[in-house]
Design a protein around this motif. Sequence first.
Motif, short mmCIF file in Angstrom:
data_model
loop_
_atom_site.label_atom_id
_atom_site.label_comp_id
_atom_site.label_asym_id
_atom_site.label_seq_id
_atom_site.Cartn_x
_atom_site.Cartn_y
_atom_site.Cartn_z
N THR A 26 53.77 -7.53 50.88
CA THR A 26 54.12 -7.30 49.47
C THR A 26 55.64 -7.26 49.33
O THR A 26 56.34 -6.77 50.21
CB THR A 26 53.51 -5.97 49.01
OG1 THR A 26 52.09 -6.08 49.06
CG2 THR A 26 53.93 -5.61 47.59
N SER A 28 59.45 -9.06 47.36
CA SER A 28 60.09 -10.31 46.93
C SER A 28 60.31 -11.28 48.09
O SER A 28 60.50 -12.48 47.86
CB SER A 28 61.42 -9.99 46.25
OG SER A 28 62.28 -9.31 47.15
N THR A 29 60.29 -10.80 49.34
CA THR A 29 60.41 -11.70 50.49
C THR A 29 59.03 -12.21 50.90
O THR A 29 58.84 -13.43 51.10
CB THR A 29 61.10 -10.99 51.68
OG1 THR A 29 62.23 -10.25 51.19
CG2 THR A 29 61.59 -11.99 52.71
N ASP A 85 62.33 -2.67 54.28
CA ASP A 85 63.52 -2.19 53.57
C ASP A 85 64.69 -1.92 54.51
O ASP A 85 65.84 -2.12 54.14
CB ASP A 85 63.17 -0.94 52.76
CG ASP A 85 62.10 -1.24 51.73
OD1 ASP A 85 62.36 -2.10 50.87
OD2 ASP A 85 61.01 -0.68 51.82
N GLY A 96 57.97 0.33 51.91
CA GLY A 96 57.43 1.03 50.75
C GLY A 96 58.29 0.93 49.52
O GLY A 96 57.98 1.54 48.49
N LYS A 122 69.20 -5.93 55.78
CA LYS A 122 68.20 -4.89 56.09
C LYS A 122 68.33 -4.38 57.53
O LYS A 122 67.69 -3.40 57.89
CB LYS A 122 66.78 -5.47 55.91
CG LYS A 122 66.49 -6.16 54.58
CD LYS A 122 66.10 -5.18 53.52
CE LYS A 122 65.68 -5.80 52.21
NZ LYS A 122 64.37 -6.37 52.18
C1 5RP Z 1 56.59 -2.99 49.66
C2 5RP Z 1 57.44 -3.16 50.84
C3 5RP Z 1 58.31 -4.36 50.88
O1 5RP Z 1 57.89 -5.17 51.94
C4 5RP Z 1 59.72 -3.93 51.08
O2 5RP Z 1 60.06 -3.05 50.02
C5 5RP Z 1 60.69 -5.11 51.08
O3 5RP Z 1 60.66 -5.73 49.83
P1 5RP Z 1 61.63 -6.91 49.44
O4 5RP Z 1 61.28 -8.06 50.32
O5 5RP Z 1 61.36 -7.17 47.99
O6 5RP Z 1 63.05 -6.42 49.67
O7 5RP Z 1 57.44 -2.38 51.77
O8 5RP Z 1 55.94 -1.75 49.68
#
Ligand code: 5RP
Length: 226
Positions: A26, A28-29, A85, A96, A122
Amino acid sequence: MSQLKQLVGIEAAKYVTDGMTIGLGTGSTAYYFVAEIGRRVQEEGLSITAVTTSSVTSAQAKSLGIPLKSIDEVTSVDVTVDGADEVDSEFNGIKGGGGALLMEKVVATYTKHYIWIVDESKMVETLGAFKLPVEVVQYGAENLFRHFEAKGYVPSFRETNGKRFVTDMKNFIIDLDLKTIADPQALAEELDRTVGVVEHGLFNGFVNKVIVGSQDGVLTLDAPNK
Ligand code: 5RP
């Protein structure tokens, strides 16, 4: 930045082959990984079954015609690809940010090969600059909040559009502004023992591979001892 996310999403999809059960992360990546799997299903006839880690990802996967099962209809998952994150030098991570940590950790637990896709921002030496998400049951959540406050964990309830955020599993999220997490294992054990905490965003020792996107290209890192 979205170009980097797409780059690592497409790179991670190379680990998916016919006949696999895969986990769809889940965020944006992970979005770009799911998009690439959808493209391969449609254009190349890739034959896989997927489990998802959130209602948002389920909706995206359905719209792309990716065949889905629930986590309880499978006994294991061959490969899961998700975002993160923060990732430290020991391959511990915080997840999360998108509020899906509980489903993400459940899917990760039954996964044989677990991959994170991130951009280089990250990658950190020590976790904690990103607020640690903690998923808590609604019953007694105010007391749990006060407990975290008393411990100096600087908690805040996650909100969206001025309303308390409710996860897919109908829980609240309390984000802890810890600044630095000196001992991720000790903190995870403490949170695991805390009544009312359903799950937390510390993913210690889960990941097998981290695919990092940077201006210089894609770097694939293998976690030691996995
Ligand atoms: C969702 C997550 C996501 O994988 C995490 O927040 C990274 O998200 P993004 O790729 O949008 O930076 O843990 O619960």
